[in-house]
Design an enzyme around this catalytic site. Structure first.
Site: not given
Length: 272
Positions: A40, A109, A150
């Protein structure tokens, strides 16, 4: 299929970061990896105050370089994530390239990392980023992959949607910190693999104690039985592992969790 993870040291120098990524991708490819994953925010520090400074679109320097190296090496590449600049704002976005250097998908995300653990860590991605709203499943000749980023890994609903969409490998570029990493990283990677009976791949930056945000490291792969296939330590490293996609089908057939689901009883009913 051999898969590689590049656990790279991220600095404040974007060009240096991109150069490091290229070097580690080459190393992974030389070891036989045909699908390679970066961490990331591999182009910049993980700092909400810096994302706008480093932001670029898919035609920017970082993604152009990643497309070029994927084409040159003939590999598929999950290019970690970058702050993606768009007319509506900045997303935390992972671009996926095929072996011809074409962008074949991207994941923005979905769950922004807004947390406050008193005395430990406070972080608000929503101060500078906007959230995506799509489940990302991408078919390649090697495998069907689901991609999250994440904090997305903490939400089992998203991984389950990817598995139901055909994903055999779940890929999460991530950057857990020194509070959440030791407590939850390994557990979550194994859990998402076990829940969905697929491989789960989590790629972290290497640990940099002098950074404003210190990543945990420990990039790793778990198999469909929930066992750890390989794991890095905290230092810069390239790890590779052979993925047996037949194991996904074999385990799903023997222990048919997805088939035995009961979605008819999962809806919330007050008073029950």
């Amino acid at each position: 299929m051999r898969l590689g993870i590049c656990q790279m040291q991220v600095t404040e120098d974007k060009e240096k970061n991109v150069g490091t990524a290229v070097e580690m991708i080459v190393e992974a490819a030389e070891r036989g990896a045909r699908l390679i994953v970066l961490p990331e925010m591999f182009t910049c520090p993980y700092d909400v105050n810096l994302f706008s400074e480093y932001a670029e679109d898919e035609n920017g320097y970082s993604i152009r370089t990643m497309r070029s190296i994927a084409r040159e090496l003939g590999i598929h590449l999950v290019a970690g994530s970058i702050p993606e600049e768009t007319p509506e704002g900045i997303y935390n976005t992972s671009f996926v390239m095929d072996d011809g250097g074409n962008i074949i998908g991207k994941h923005r995300k979905v769950h922004l990392f807004d947390i406050n653990v008193p005395g430990e860590i406070s972080f608000r991605e929503s101060d500078s980023l906007i959230a995506g709203d799509s489940v990302t499943v991408i078919e390649t000749p090697q495998c069907v992959m689901g991609v999250g980023i994440c904090y997305d890994m903490r939400f089992p609903e998203l991984s389950r949607m990817m598995a139901l969409g055909g994903a055999e490998v779940l890929i999460f570029p991530g950057a857990f910190n020194m509070t959440t990493g030791p407590a939850h990283w390994r557990l979550l990677v194994r859990s998402r693999a076990l829940d969905n009976q697929c491989y789960c791949v989590a790629a972290s930056p290497a640990r940099n104690p002098s950074a404003s945000y210190v990543a945990y490291g420990h990039s790793m792969i778990a198999d469909p039985w929930g066992s750890v296939v390989c794991e890095a330590d905290a230092s810069p490293s390239v790890i590779t592992a052979d993925i047996d996609l037949e194991a996904v089908e074999r385990i799903r057939r023997k222990l048919p969790l997805l088939r035995n689901r009961r979605p008819d009883v999962y809806g919330w009913r007050s008073g029950v």
